[in-house]
Design an enzyme around this catalytic site. Structure first.
Site, PDB file in Angstrom:
ATOM      1  N   ASN A 150       0.822  -1.118  -0.016  1.00  0.00           N
ATOM      2  CA  ASN A 150       0.091  -0.048   0.047  1.00  0.00           C
ATOM      3  C   ASN A 150       0.943   1.102  -0.141  1.00  0.00           C
ATOM      4  OD1 ASN A 150       1.006  -0.271   2.583  1.00  0.00           O
ATOM      5  ND2 ASN A 150      -0.603   1.154   3.251  1.00  0.00           N
TER       6      ASN A 150
ATOM      7  N   CYS B 104       2.103   3.529   1.727  1.00  0.00           N
ATOM      8  CA  CYS B 104       3.069   3.979   2.837  1.00  0.00           C
ATOM      9  C   CYS B 104       3.991   2.726   3.407  1.00  0.00           C
ATOM     10  CB  CYS B 104       2.191   4.649   4.402  1.00  0.00           C
ATOM     11  SG  CYS B 104       1.409   6.213   3.934  1.00  0.00           S
TER      12      CYS B 104
ATOM     13  N   GLU C   9       3.153  -0.208   4.649  1.00  0.00           N
ATOM     14  CA  GLU C   9       3.137  -1.171   5.917  1.00  0.00           C
ATOM     15  C   GLU C   9       2.285  -2.528   5.671  1.00  0.00           C
ATOM     16  OE1 GLU C   9       1.794   1.820   5.491  1.00  0.00           O
ATOM     17  OE2 GLU C   9      -0.302   2.040   6.307  1.00  0.00           O
TER      18      GLU C   9
HETATM   19  O1  CDP Z   1      -4.359   8.050   9.952  1.00  0.00           O
HETATM   20  P1  CDP Z   1      -4.901   7.577   9.006  1.00  0.00           P
HETATM   21  O2  CDP Z   1      -6.046   6.348   9.252  1.00  0.00           O
HETATM   22  O3  CDP Z   1      -5.672   8.604   8.126  1.00  0.00           O
HETATM   23  O4  CDP Z   1      -4.013   7.008   7.888  1.00  0.00           O
HETATM   24  P2  CDP Z   1      -2.206   6.626   7.914  1.00  0.00           P
HETATM   25  O5  CDP Z   1      -2.167   5.562   9.092  1.00  0.00           O
HETATM   26  O6  CDP Z   1      -1.449   7.764   7.945  1.00  0.00           O
HETATM   27  O7  CDP Z   1      -2.077   5.830   6.672  1.00  0.00           O
HETATM   28  C1  CDP Z   1      -2.588   4.332   6.391  1.00  0.00           C
HETATM   29  C2  CDP Z   1      -2.860   4.147   5.072  1.00  0.00           C
HETATM   30  O8  CDP Z   1      -4.048   4.826   4.662  1.00  0.00           O
HETATM   31  C3  CDP Z   1      -1.600   4.539   4.224  1.00  0.00           C
HETATM   32  O9  CDP Z   1      -0.423   3.654   4.144  1.00  0.00           O
HETATM   33  C4  CDP Z   1      -2.424   4.608   2.876  1.00  0.00           C
HETATM   34  O10 CDP Z   1      -2.623   3.285   2.312  1.00  0.00           O
HETATM   35  C5  CDP Z   1      -3.702   5.374   3.208  1.00  0.00           C
HETATM   36  N1  CDP Z   1      -3.731   6.683   3.035  1.00  0.00           N
HETATM   37  C6  CDP Z   1      -4.119   7.182   1.897  1.00  0.00           C
HETATM   38  O11 CDP Z   1      -4.526   6.394   1.067  1.00  0.00           O
HETATM   39  N2  CDP Z   1      -4.377   8.389   1.518  1.00  0.00           N
HETATM   40  C7  CDP Z   1      -3.904   9.344   2.379  1.00  0.00           C
HETATM   41  N3  CDP Z   1      -3.826  10.650   2.220  1.00  0.00           N
HETATM   42  C8  CDP Z   1      -3.291   8.936   3.810  1.00  0.00           C
HETATM   43  C9  CDP Z   1      -3.272   7.615   3.903  1.00  0.00           C
END
Ligand code: CDP
Length: 561
Positions: free
Chosen positions: A268, A270, A272
């Site tokens: 994905n 980021c 992880e």
């Molecule tokens: O805190 P939140 O649940 O918004 O997201 P995060 O833990 O920062 O990011 C988790 C995953 O959400 C990332 O690896 C992406 O797959 C997705 N993501 C995304 O699609 N678009 C963003 N602007 C931020 C996160």
């Protein structure tokens, strides 16, 4: 319900609370927590569970900020767009049909709030023949630009920028072009890049030999490269821009729980969650900051939250409607979930363990071992109740589990703001700063303020003096035994960042998203060394970020902005 801070309220109001067609907010934070708890718990009915009791438990965990699911769940549960996963990987084969199918699927995923990763490694290289038209091929990097433009036009769920990960295998003939693809500022701003490496690359590196570049269309070896040159080039670009990172695909596939279904070739955005083609993952993070009492970890509460969170995430899969039908199929068959933690640094402060110590690394390892073991126990309990994931018999899991994977460390870029805790397993960035994306909100670290008051060194002047600083280590008013507890990302060496990442990775099924911060003065050689250390530590991937490097981080809500 826990009291929400100003930042949390602002973030929720701007992006999470339901709005009517005029953009007027029509929900309170408390109603949001009820909406999400009710919707996800309704999955219990299909299994004969007590949906009301489970809803009450979910509501308590969410509103108490003990656990939060990934953003799409908070935004979409109980609404018309019932898509609850943050992470997707979509396949791209070497045909226009496949490329544009993936483009459309990515648009639908972004529209629903998810982020997408792709391996571009199957595409024929630039300049290769196109038999149908007698023309020449554009190559992966050109096609990535099309994905980038499309992403630019579709704000995720209408509320945030879309995010993508592009992976290219180091054996692809266009690898040099890929490594330098983000050299010009502003290009591919909606993409993170990762070079995929495998055992042959590292064997060649170790023996000082060259390795083959292979045209994926024909299987023919078209050239050879020196892996040391490629690594140096990756390090140079990562030093300058933060991209690309590296993925260790051999390590990733050693831990693939379902090898019978194929290889893991992408993650994905980021990094992880390595996923199979079309697979998705629903993430959630436990807020460690609410799991301490009297300077100790509240292990009983932590165990309870882990079990509840696993149930929540499995229920979320049940409730989620995916925009691509292939995703529905594989999600129901593998049921991957990604439970992680946030607020690790806050917990360390409560335990009086400075972040940049071996004690912090060892504590992190033990903590994640506990979370991981409990998450597997929870998934096994669910397997007894609901049956194992349908591909279980074909998997590497020895005992029946409900989920092919249970753990992941996500960046928690936004949900940590809602929870009001330090992000993920990262060190804090400041103790007081102005958050520009939220219109200039002043943010202070509660633990720092509490300790300053308790120890009698608090003053308005002190807060002003530390405001915006990326380190407080030379602030005289702060006692010497307090300073180490508030080491920031800048005070922590790149090598230590990696050790923390590795400690957590030891007990994580999927992968760990961690930014390895480096000072501006770091050299390209330092970056190269960190890549090699990451490989030696058995990590699945690595991303570095040098202070002052030009970059567009695709981290949605980079806590530093
Ligand atoms: O805190 P939140 O649940 O918004 O997201 P995060 O833990 O920062 O990011 C988790 C995953 O959400 C990332 O690896 C992406 O797959 C997705 N993501 C995304 O699609 N678009 C963003 N602007 C931020 C996160």
């Amino acid at each position: 319900m826990s009291t929400l801070g100003t930042v949390a309220k602002t973030v929720l109001r701007r992006r999470y609370l339901r709005q009517d067609e005029n953009g007027t907010v029509v929900e309170t934070p408390d109603e949001l927590f009820h909406r999400v708890a009710r919707d996800v718990a309704s999955a219990e009915e299909a299994f004969g569970g007590d949906a009301d009791a489970v809803e009450a438990a979910f509501y308590d965990a969410l509103s108490g900020l003990d656990f939060l699911p990934n953003s799409p769940t908070l935004m979409n549960a109980g609404t018309d767009i019932e898509q609850l996963a943050a992470c997707f990987v979509l396949p791209i084969e070497d045909s226009l049909d496949s490329i544009f199918t993936a483009l459309k699927q990515a648009a639908l995923v972004h529209q629903s709030g998810g982020g997408t990763g792709f391996a571009f490694s199957n595409l024929r290289p630039q300049g290769d023949v196109v038999l149908k038209t007698g023309g020449v091929a554009s190559g992966p990097v050109s096609f990535m630009q099309i994905f980038d433009s499309a992403t630019e036009q579709i704000k995720q769920g209408g509320r945030r920028r879309g995010a993508n990960m592009a992976v290219l295998d180091a054996t692809h003939p266009d690898i040099e072009r890929f490594v330098t693809a983000k050299a010009d500022e502003g290009t591919l701003r909606n993409f993170n890049l990762s070079v995929g490496t495998d055992e042959p690359f590292w064997e060649a590196y170790d023996s000082g030999a060259r390795y083959d570049l292979v045209n994926p269309r024909t299987g023919a070896v078209v050239d050879q490269m020196d892996p040391a040159d490629v690594l140096a080039r990756i390090a140079e670009m990562a030093w300058a821009t933060g991209d690309p990172g590296m993925l260790f695909l051999d390590t990733i596939n050693e831990h693939n729980p379902t090898p019978a279904l194929g290889r893991l070739e992408a993650t994905n955005p980021c990094g992880e969650v390595p996923l199979l083609p079309y697979e998705a993952c629903v993430l959630g993070s436990i807020n460690l900051a609410t799991h301490t009492a009297d300077g100790e970890v509240d292990w009983a509460k932590l165990r309870e939250t882990v079990h509840l969170a696993v149930r929540f995430l499995d229920d979320a899969i049940e409730r989620s409607a995916f925009p691509v039908s292939e995703t529905d199929e594989i999600m129901n068959a593998n049921r991957k979930i990604g439970l992680g933690v946030m607020g690790f640094h806050d917990m360390l402060v409560d335990l009086r363990i400075p972040y940049a110590t071996s004690d912090a690394v060892e504590f992190g390892r033990d903590l994640m071992s506990f979370v991981h073991d409990e998450s597997w126990a929870a998934s096994r309990d669910l397997a007894e109740e609901r049956g194992p994931f349908p591909n279980w018999a074909d998997s590497t899991r020895e005992r029946p589990m409900r989920n092919a994977t249970t753990t992941t460390i996500a960046p928690t870029g936004t949900i940590s703001l809602i929870a009001g805790c330090s992000a993920s397993i990262e060190p804090i960035y400041n103790v007081a700063y102005t958050k520009h994306v939220l219109g200039g909100l002043a943010v202070v670290n509660d633990r720092f303020v509490d300790m300053a008051k308790e120890r009698g060194f608090y003053s308005e002047d002190l807060l002003e003096a530390v405001h915006g600083r990326t380190s407080i280590q030379d602030v005289e008013e702060i006692p010497d035994d307090v300073k180490p507890l508030f080491q920031t990302a800048h005070d922590v060496s790149g090598a230590h960042h990696l050790r923390v990442q590795a400690a957590f990775q030891d007990h994580v099924d999927n992968a760990v998203s961690k930014t390895v911060n480096l000072p501006q003065s770091a050299s390209i050689g330092d970056v190269e060394d960190l890549f090699l250390t990451a490989r030696d530590l058995g990590l699945k991937g690595v991303t570095v970020f040098r202070s002052g490097a030009k970059s567009e981080q695709v981290l949605g809500d980079d806590p530093r902005k």
